[in-house]
Design an enzyme around this catalytic site. Structure first.
Site, PDB file in Angstrom:
ATOM      1  N   HIS A 113     -17.299  -8.224  -3.807  1.00 45.78           N
ATOM      2  CA  HIS A 113     -16.774  -8.055  -5.174  1.00 45.78           C
ATOM      3  C   HIS A 113     -15.350  -7.505  -5.196  1.00 45.78           C
ATOM      4  CE1 HIS A 113     -18.105  -3.726  -5.113  1.00 45.78           C
ATOM      5  NE2 HIS A 113     -17.076  -3.604  -5.907  1.00 45.78           N
ATOM      6  N   ASP A 127     -23.198  -8.877  -1.272  1.00 45.43           N
ATOM      7  CA  ASP A 127     -21.914  -8.219  -1.531  1.00 45.43           C
ATOM      8  C   ASP A 127     -21.282  -7.763  -0.216  1.00 45.43           C
ATOM      9  OD1 ASP A 127     -19.779  -7.250  -2.903  1.00 45.43           O
ATOM     10  OD2 ASP A 127     -20.788  -5.474  -3.710  1.00 45.43           O
ATOM     11  N   GLY A 151     -13.540   2.663  -6.588  1.00 52.77           N
ATOM     12  CA  GLY A 151     -12.464   2.766  -5.603  1.00 52.77           C
ATOM     13  C   GLY A 151     -13.003   2.943  -4.195  1.00 52.77           C
ATOM     14  N   SER A 199     -15.732   1.171  -3.139  1.00 57.51           N
ATOM     15  CA  SER A 199     -16.367  -0.099  -2.765  1.00 57.51           C
ATOM     16  C   SER A 199     -15.796  -0.673  -1.479  1.00 57.51           C
ATOM     17  CB  SER A 199     -16.142  -1.140  -3.864  1.00 57.51           C
ATOM     18  OG  SER A 199     -17.198  -1.117  -4.766  1.00 57.51           O
ATOM     19  N   GLY A 200     -16.653  -1.309  -0.725  1.00 59.19           N
ATOM     20  CA  GLY A 200     -16.214  -1.965   0.503  1.00 59.19           C
ATOM     21  C   GLY A 200     -16.133  -1.014   1.679  1.00 59.19           C
TER      22      GLY A 200
END
Lengths: 397, 342
Positions: free
Chosen positions: B85, B134, B236, B238-239
């Protein structure tokens, strides 16, 4: 004198469906546009103040005046407003009804009244047309006692605005011997955000006010999907805008903010009209955004006389020239004062918790920020008609 | 490091072999790839706090148009694992950059290396925020040299299992509370979070759920955090990595993905379970070899976290439903005066 403007076509548009979209500028947009022009005049002389006006309220009161005016006085009004109330009375009536419709969910009350001196001989069609188009009531008062006349008008205003506005009129504005008539328009709006701000997210943040100084003010914050966009003025100054819908979804607040903090509000204000706002509405795209907005209350009382004169509405203020023959033929009247008081409160309250309720909001990537931390413009717009119920500039929340 | 001290070519070769042997040592107990991943020297600190420079050397910052949007984890000298995402379709690949070896995001450092992005492989089953798949692989424009501040984390093999309650660490430069960004100079934040089983996590997400907006914990997801809320990853992050330590090596057990608000009661953070995609990763990038994770402890049932004694009343905690009026209004009046004509 007839005014053949494109909006005459609109008389065929059925406004009972309040959500119908008009292709060209609608009648109400013309009205609100006059109000926006008045706003633009006001801020020229008060660029560093907080200003709040109701463009729709200004259009209503000018419309009511038009019904009583004749000759050049009327011509000036119709020229600036770009329509004759008599010609479009039926459409205006429908618009005015749509604005206060219960379909809005958010409460909009528009109250108009004419306070007349006891025994004053008023022309019947004036009162009848005002009642029909503007749902305007007529009340008798005794101006010879300015204090009690003032009290009864202020009481009516306070009642119609549910306590929000009191002391609109002070007795020194009433001349016991000369005052014949007081025209009042009140616009009251109570809306809840469609997506409420979490009180825990409200924090003091720095706002660089119109005076260039930083202030710590409480600011609302919300991560949500907002429609927003950006555009530039003809001389290339960019600004951003964002839409915050109220829960009924027919009314929205729009916020416009210069992209560069070096661009003053006064540089973008002349560019804004109902046409510009329409183009914002058509170009905005929904986007996941982190919005930060001051929590504020602004109240402003504005004398509309000079701004109206600057737009070319001059004769009605001049005792020797004003022509209000359609209000009464027995006496010569002129407008001595035209005042507007508007108040706005922006807080967290809404109908629905905003935080992360939809798929797009739960993701943990960093969203773009829309931070309103410097002077900005706001508009409260009734979307089905395009009416601008309120407009303001906030220099210091 | 020894390579850097001036030596002749012959010696260099010898040292290289020695080095390789050194690297092979921790391999005991784990089959397959060399243990050139998941190693950090410093002891870890827990509880939402600033990390030390070099403490999480696989943590990267992914920027779009110069602005930090997501975290990511370095898994080789040219590949980063992040969340799908973070790379919406409408974004342009050439606007992305990956910053490696960073500590304070707002200050310049010699230890920091920036790479553009050569390729992004998002998992095809990813549909929208909150859906499964994701995960994304990011190919850096050129390889990076490993250093004290830049090192890869181990990718767990498909059959890896991380026991409930295992204390892992999530790191990132995301918001420190909903709608509150990390303050400049933005030092990397770390938070220790215990793993929660998928069943318990589903149970928690069903408490005070909004029926029309269901949150489903998919089989490729992993939860970690606190039932009582307060400590969590946020926008912020994420990932970025959920790093779990097993027998002295750090594994990328999860990828920060989503959560209902941040740190809300009964709403732990939800991560992409990296091991689900071990074969997908290897299939797409042959050089990336997920690593067997030693089975050190049995998973204990954690259903008690979602029984009624433990459940936190989120409605009360959020102070819901006390709408107050929002009241703008305006008022115009005109005053008429009589004019005495002469």
């Amino acid at each position: 004198m007839n005014w053949h403007f494109p909006f005459f076509i609109l008389t065929t548009v059925t406004l009972s469906s309040v959500y119908s979209q008009f292709n060209s500028l609608s009648l109400e947009e013309l009205g609100s546009d006059t109000g926006i022009q008045v706003f633009n005049q006001i801020v020229k002389s008060r660029p560093h103040e907080n200003i709040v006006v109701s463009p729709h309220g200004i259009a209503s009161i000018l419309g009511m005046l038009q019904l009583g005016a004749d000759g050049r006085t009327k011509k000036q009004l119709t020229t600036v407003m770009r329509y004759s109330v008599n010609g479009v009375g039926k459409v205006l009536k429908k618009i005015n009804k749509a604005i206060v419709s219960k379909k809005n969910k958010d409460i909009v009350t528009v109250a108009n009244a004419v306070f007349v001196k006891n025994g004053f001989k008023m022309e019947v069609p004036f009162a009848a047309r005002n009642k029909e188009v503007f749902q305007c009531e007529v009340q008798n008062v005794n101006f010879q006692d300015p204090v009690s006349a003032c009290d009864s008008i202020n009481f009516w205003v306070k009642n119609e605005t549910r306590g929000m506005i009191d002391n609109l009129l002070s007795p020194n504005l009433i001349d016991g011997a000369l005052t014949r008539l007081v025209l009042v328009n009140a616009v009251y709006f109570k809306g809840l955000w469609k997506s409420r701000f979490q009180p825990e997210s409200t924090k003091k943040r720095t706002f660089v006010a119109g005076d260039g100084k930083p202030y710590q003010v409480p600011m609302l914050a919300q991560l949500s999907v907002f429609r927003s966009g950006s555009t530039s003025t003809p001389n290339g100054l960019w600004y951003n805008f964002i839409e915050l819908p109220y829960h009924g979804e027919s009314i929205s607040m729009l916020i416009a903010l210069p992209t560069e903090s070096s661009t003053p509000l006064s540089a973008i204000i002349p560019h804004i009209s109902t046409k510009t706002i329409d183009s914002w509405m058509n170009t905005m795209v929904p986007k996941r955004m982190q919005l930060v907005l001051p929590k504020f209350t602004a109240v402003a009382q504005t004398d509309l006389k000079e701004p109206l004169k600057a737009l070319g509405i001059t004769e009605m203020f001049e005792p020797s020239k004003a022509n209000f023959a359609k209000i009464t033929r027995s006496e010569s009247l002129h407008v001595s004062h035209i005042l507007q008081k508007a108040k706005i409160e922006v807080s967290e309250d809404g109908t629905k918790a905003s935080a992360a309720t939809t798929a797009i909001l739960i993701a943990r990537s960093s969203p773009p920020w829309f931070i309103v931390d410097r002077p900005f413009l706001f508009f409260i717009r009734h979307n089905p008609t395009g009416a601008i119920l309120f407009q303001g500039q906030i220099n210091k929340p | 490091m020894a390579l850097m001290v001036g030596r002749g070519p012959g010696q260099r070769e010898a040292v290289a072999i020695l080095l390789l042997m050194g690297l092979l040592q921790p391999r005991t107990g784990a089959a397959g790839a060399e243990a050139s991943c998941g190693v950090v020297m410093q002891p870890r600190i827990t509880g939402g706090s600033s990390a030390k420079p070099g403490q999480w050397p696989w943590q990267v910052s992914i920027t779009y148009d110069g602005i930090h949007v997501c975290g990511g984890s370095l898994v080789s000298d040219q590949w980063v694992v992040s969340a799908a995402h973070c790379f919406p379709r409408e974004h342009y690949r050439d606007q992305y950059e990956v910053k490696l070896g960073a500590h304070q995001l707002d200050s310049y450092s010699n230890d920091t290396v920036v790479r553009t992005v050569a390729r992004i492989i998002s998992h095809s089953s990813y549909r929208e925020e909150g859906s499964q798949g994701d995960i994304a692989l990011v190919h850096l424009s050129s390889p990076v040299n490993f250093s004290r501040h830049i090192k890869p984390i181990c990718l767990p093999a498909a059959n890896a299992s991380f026991p409930n309650g295992l204390h892992c660490t999530v790191t990132g430069w995301g918001h420190v509370a909903p709608s509150v960004s990390l303050q400049t100079p933005k030092p990397l934040q770390q938070l220790e979070v215990p793993l929660i089983s998928r069943e318990t996590c589903s149970c928690l997400y069903n408490i005070n759920a909004v029926p029309e907006e269901p949150h489903t914990i998919q089989p490729d997801m992993l939860c970690a955090g606190y039932v009582e809320g307060g400590k969590d990853a946020c926008q912020g992050d994420s990932g970025g990595p959920l790093s779990c330590p097993i027998e002295g090596l750090w594994y990328l057990a999860g990828i920060v993905s989503w959560g209902d608000a941040c740190g809300a009661p009964n709403r732990p953070g939800v991560y992409t379970l990296t091991s689900t995609y071990a074969s997908w990763i290897h299939h797409n990038v042959a050089e990336l070899q997920p690593r067997m994770v030693p089975q050190t402890q049995e998973s204990q049932p954690d259903g008690h976290l979602c029984n009624h004694h433990h459940v936190f009343n989120s409605a009360a905690a959020q102070g819901l439903l006390r709408p107050l009026p929002f009241l703008p209004l305006g008022l115009t009046l005109g005053l008429f005066c009589l004019w005495f004509e002469h």
